[in-house]
Motif scaffolding. Structure first.
Motif, short mmCIF file in Angstrom:
data_model
loop_
_atom_site.label_atom_id
_atom_site.label_comp_id
_atom_site.label_asym_id
_atom_site.label_seq_id
_atom_site.Cartn_x
_atom_site.Cartn_y
_atom_site.Cartn_z
N VAL A 189 -34.54 78.80 -40.20
CA VAL A 189 -35.06 80.09 -40.60
C VAL A 189 -35.79 79.74 -42.11
O VAL A 189 -35.74 78.68 -42.71
CB VAL A 189 -33.89 80.87 -41.09
N THR A 190 -36.56 80.67 -42.48
CA THR A 190 -37.11 80.64 -43.81
C THR A 190 -37.03 81.78 -44.59
O THR A 190 -36.92 83.07 -44.07
CB THR A 190 -38.84 80.99 -43.40
N LEU A 191 -36.74 81.52 -45.71
CA LEU A 191 -36.02 82.43 -46.70
C LEU A 191 -37.15 83.25 -47.33
O LEU A 191 -38.35 82.71 -47.30
CB LEU A 191 -35.26 81.63 -47.78
N GLY A 192 -36.81 84.65 -47.74
CA GLY A 192 -37.69 85.46 -48.09
C GLY A 192 -36.87 87.10 -47.81
O GLY A 192 -35.69 86.82 -48.43
N GLY A 193 -37.53 87.87 -47.69
CA GLY A 193 -36.69 89.28 -47.87
C GLY A 193 -36.20 89.58 -49.15
O GLY A 193 -36.96 89.65 -50.08
N SER A 194 -35.00 89.95 -49.25
CA SER A 194 -34.20 89.94 -50.42
C SER A 194 -33.85 88.76 -51.23
O SER A 194 -33.10 88.92 -52.09
CB SER A 194 -33.19 91.11 -50.40
N ALA A 195 -34.06 87.66 -50.89
CA ALA A 195 -33.79 86.41 -51.27
C ALA A 195 -34.53 86.55 -52.84
O ALA A 195 -35.40 87.05 -52.96
CB ALA A 195 -33.94 85.39 -50.63
N HIS A 196 -33.96 85.38 -53.77
CA HIS A 196 -34.53 85.26 -54.95
C HIS A 196 -36.07 84.85 -54.79
O HIS A 196 -36.22 84.06 -53.99
CB HIS A 196 -33.74 84.37 -55.92
N PRO A 197 -36.84 85.36 -55.77
CA PRO A 197 -38.15 84.88 -55.67
C PRO A 197 -38.64 83.50 -55.58
O PRO A 197 -39.41 82.95 -54.94
CB PRO A 197 -38.92 85.51 -56.75
#
Length: 202
Positions: free
Chosen positions: A154-162
């Motif tokens: 998976v690749t982090l994004g969405g509501s994750a920390h910038p």
């Protein structure tokens, strides 16, 4: 003229009482009740000078001087400079560990599908996209090779920390069924080694 008559005459004379004393020498009766104004005056005479002095000192010392305010502002700035980055780091580590845990949960269903020779598509392994990733139901996160090796990614994004945006989390499976957690920080320029979850490698 008898004594009683003389006493009565003295009492009638202006300025004298019946004992022959002048009325001006007689002190007027004092009232036992003291008014608030009189009490305040008496209290001031008895000890209010020291009280007034203390009150004056307190009035002069109330509030903060400019130097004291500058010291307080400096201390707050130092604490903020330490606390804010530490808190940001805590948030990043917490979200990274959560994302790793969520991805790891699909290993069991992946193993089940591999053992039965089935597909590892999202619907088959029960994938539900996390709000910390860019994952969508239409794009499979699992890959299975003919030799039994494969991966979950998976690749982090969405509501994750910038600072986590673009970070790739992957579980690699070799042909013997051994899993390994791998973190790819190539696209996460603000990544720090202290964010690395336990049990994972770059």
């Amino acid at each position: 003229m008898d004594r009683r008559s003389l006493a009565w005459l003295d009492f009638q004379r202006p300025g004298y009482n019946h004992h022959g004393q002048t009325r001006s020498n007689i002190s007027p009766p004092r009232n036992n009740l003291i008014s608030n104004q009189d009490f305040g005056s008496e209290f001031a005479k008895l000890g209010c000078k020291s009280t007034a002095r203390v009150w004056t000192l307190m009035s002069k010392n109330s509030g903060f001087t400019l130097i004291e305010l500058m010291i307080v502002v400096s201390i707050i700035g130092i604490l903020a400079a330490i606390a804010i980055p530490a808190y940001q780091g805590y948030i990043i580590k917490t979200q990274t560990n959560r994302a790793v845990g969520e991805l790891s949960a699909y290993k069991a269903s992946f193993e089940e599908r591999t053992g039965s020779g089935g597909s590892v598509a999202n619907n088959d392994i029960g994938y539900n996209p996390s709000n910390l990733t860019n994952g969508v139901q239409a794009v499979n996160i699992g890959t299975l090779n003919p030799d039994g090796s494969g991966q979950l990614q998976v690749t982090l994004g969405g509501s994750a920390h910038p600072n986590l945006t673009g970070l790739i989390l992957r579980f690699d499976r070799d042909a013997t069924g051994k899993w390994e957690c791998v973190v790819d920080n190539t696209a996460a320029s603000s990544w720090k080694s202290s964010y690395l979850p336990s049990g994972c490698r770059l």
